[in-house]
Write a protein that holds these residues in place. Sequence first.
Motif, PDB file in Angstrom:
ATOM      1  N   ASP A   1      -9.917  10.230  -3.391  1.00  0.00           N
ATOM      2  CA  ASP A   1     -10.406   9.180  -2.487  1.00  0.00           C
ATOM      3  C   ASP A   1      -9.589   7.903  -2.634  1.00  0.00           C
ATOM      4  OD1 ASP A   1     -12.348  10.883  -1.541  1.00  0.00           O
ATOM      5  OD2 ASP A   1     -13.942  10.083  -2.833  1.00  0.00           O
ATOM      6  N   GLU A   2      -9.232   7.560  -3.877  1.00  0.00           N
ATOM      7  CA  GLU A   2      -8.419   6.360  -4.114  1.00  0.00           C
ATOM      8  C   GLU A   2      -7.078   6.467  -3.394  1.00  0.00           C
ATOM      9  OE1 GLU A   2      -7.898   5.772  -8.253  1.00  0.00           O
ATOM     10  OE2 GLU A   2     -10.009   5.367  -8.660  1.00  0.00           O
TER      11      GLU A   2
ATOM     12  N   ASP B   1     -11.719  -0.330  -9.458  1.00  0.00           N
ATOM     13  CA  ASP B   1     -10.572   0.553  -9.600  1.00  0.00           C
ATOM     14  C   ASP B   1     -10.373   0.872 -11.074  1.00  0.00           C
ATOM     15  OD1 ASP B   1     -10.017   0.404  -6.876  1.00  0.00           O
ATOM     16  OD2 ASP B   1      -8.842  -1.422  -7.143  1.00  0.00           O
ATOM     17  N   ARG B   2      -9.779   1.995 -11.367  1.00  0.00           N
ATOM     18  CA  ARG B   2      -9.474   2.305 -12.758  1.00  0.00           C
ATOM     19  C   ARG B   2      -8.538   1.229 -13.304  1.00  0.00           C
ATOM     20  NH1 ARG B   2      -9.384   7.607 -10.600  1.00  0.00           N
ATOM     21  NH2 ARG B   2     -10.840   9.013 -11.636  1.00  0.00           N
TER      22      ARG B   2
ATOM     23  N   ARG C   1       1.739   6.600  -6.999  1.00  0.00           N
ATOM     24  CA  ARG C   1       0.669   7.503  -7.394  1.00  0.00           C
ATOM     25  C   ARG C   1       1.062   8.964  -7.204  1.00  0.00           C
ATOM     26  NH1 ARG C   1      -1.760   8.209  -9.995  1.00  0.00           N
ATOM     27  NH2 ARG C   1      -3.854   8.795  -9.327  1.00  0.00           N
TER      28      ARG C   1
ATOM     29  N   ALA D   1      -7.404   6.281   0.375  1.00  0.00           N
ATOM     30  CA  ALA D   1      -7.663   4.897   0.796  1.00  0.00           C
ATOM     31  C   ALA D   1      -6.361   4.129   0.999  1.00  0.00           C
ATOM     32  CB  ALA D   1      -8.540   4.183  -0.228  1.00  0.00           C
TER      33      ALA D   1
ATOM     34  N   GLU E   1      -7.032  -5.100  -5.493  1.00  0.00           N
ATOM     35  CA  GLU E   1      -7.551  -4.124  -6.444  1.00  0.00           C
ATOM     36  C   GLU E   1      -8.743  -4.747  -7.158  1.00  0.00           C
ATOM     37  OE1 GLU E   1      -3.792  -1.404  -7.676  1.00  0.00           O
ATOM     38  OE2 GLU E   1      -4.052  -3.238  -8.820  1.00  0.00           O
TER      39      GLU E   1
ATOM     40  N   GLU F   1     -13.003  11.438  -6.828  1.00  0.00           N
ATOM     41  CA  GLU F   1     -12.736  10.002  -6.808  1.00  0.00           C
ATOM     42  C   GLU F   1     -11.237   9.706  -6.806  1.00  0.00           C
ATOM     43  OE1 GLU F   1     -13.564   6.046  -9.595  1.00  0.00           O
ATOM     44  OE2 GLU F   1     -14.598   7.938 -10.008  1.00  0.00           O
ATOM     45  N   GLU F   2     -10.479  10.470  -7.579  1.00  0.00           N
ATOM     46  CA  GLU F   2      -9.045  10.224  -7.640  1.00  0.00           C
ATOM     47  C   GLU F   2      -8.397  10.451  -6.286  1.00  0.00           C
ATOM     48  OE1 GLU F   2      -5.466  11.044 -10.789  1.00  0.00           O
ATOM     49  OE2 GLU F   2      -6.869  12.697 -10.409  1.00  0.00           O
TER      50      GLU F   2
ATOM     51  N   ARG G   1      -4.888   1.995 -13.355  1.00  0.00           N
ATOM     52  CA  ARG G   1      -4.202   1.932 -12.066  1.00  0.00           C
ATOM     53  C   ARG G   1      -3.798   0.497 -11.755  1.00  0.00           C
ATOM     54  NH1 ARG G   1      -3.137   6.697 -12.871  1.00  0.00           N
ATOM     55  NH2 ARG G   1      -4.665   8.298 -12.372  1.00  0.00           N
ATOM     56  N   ARG G   2      -4.698  -0.448 -12.057  1.00  0.00           N
ATOM     57  CA  ARG G   2      -4.392  -1.857 -11.784  1.00  0.00           C
ATOM     58  C   ARG G   2      -3.171  -2.287 -12.593  1.00  0.00           C
ATOM     59  NH1 ARG G   2      -9.540  -5.357 -12.835  1.00  0.00           N
ATOM     60  NH2 ARG G   2      -8.343  -6.919 -11.706  1.00  0.00           N
TER      61      ARG G   2
ATOM     62  N   ARG H   1       0.833  -1.202   0.000  1.00  0.00           N
ATOM     63  CA  ARG H   1       0.000   0.000   0.000  1.00  0.00           C
ATOM     64  C   ARG H   1       0.873   1.260   0.000  1.00  0.00           C
ATOM     65  NH1 ARG H   1      -5.358  -0.907   2.259  1.00  0.00           N
ATOM     66  NH2 ARG H   1      -5.699  -3.134   2.510  1.00  0.00           N
TER      67      ARG H   1
END
Length: 290
Positions: free
Chosen positions: A72-73, A92-93, A16, A76, A88, A69-70, A96-97, A9
């Motif tokens: 919030d991701e 999830d987008r 990111r 998280a 994931e 939303e971005e 991103r995965r 994480r």
Amino acid sequence: MHDRYSTVRGRQLGVRLRELMEEHHWGVREMARRLDWPPTRISNMFNARRGSKYIDVVKMLTLMGVVGEEADEIYALCEDMDKFGLVESPLDRRRRRLRTLENFEAEASSIFAFQANLIPGFMQTERYCRAQMETAVNLQGDLEGYVNRRMKRRDVLDQSRIKFDIFVHEFVLRLDFGGADLMAEQLYHLLRLAVRPNITIRIVPASAGSHAAVAGSFKLLEFEEADPVVYIDTEAVNLFLEDPEEIAMYRNVCRGLTAQALNEADSKQFITDLVAECYPGTDEDLPLQF
């Protein structure tokens, strides 16, 4: 002992934040100047060193105007930073995965992979990749975009510092995704890769019967300056495991596969013979030296 990184994480959080800064064309020094921080504070966040604070992430996102939303991701990822593992979901987008796996592959010092159903993604030819994705019932979005993304992942094989130990079940080589020419092209591509000094491809023959990885496909990624990660791709979620006990279990699987699979030379010959058996008349006039 290396200065341990944080969990998956924390490492993903660092990725990111770096991506967002790149979108703004800001380097570490520029971000540090705008926040009046020492540059090492940001570097430690990028590298997922322990000690990153939630409030620091809030300040960085606010400065860059990241909301909704971005944001919030990303927030998280700040939760339960010391918790092992990352899941994931399809919510999830998709980009991103993909980026999570791509970053881990690029950072790895060695990758041990077993595939039970498909040629490994970073070893697929473009035609094989497209044919496989055309059968994916849950694939959403631009097909060509996904194909191009996977083709870009092949660049990791050019990193000679990474040791690849790839184990593929015989069934994968026999599963026809688009005709003899396509399959022969894919298998010849494997043989070309297998002559590279940092890439080992070994076949688990059907004659071996039950084997150590009957539970399914996985990747074990080792790192010079971070703890290992196991990656498992499923239809519903992508799993990143890092608990030491989980890693130990998959290392046992790796040892079992190593003992059960054909050796390197026999694996190359197995692939060559299978092309002649299953896909005759597709000679690529390929000079192979085993």
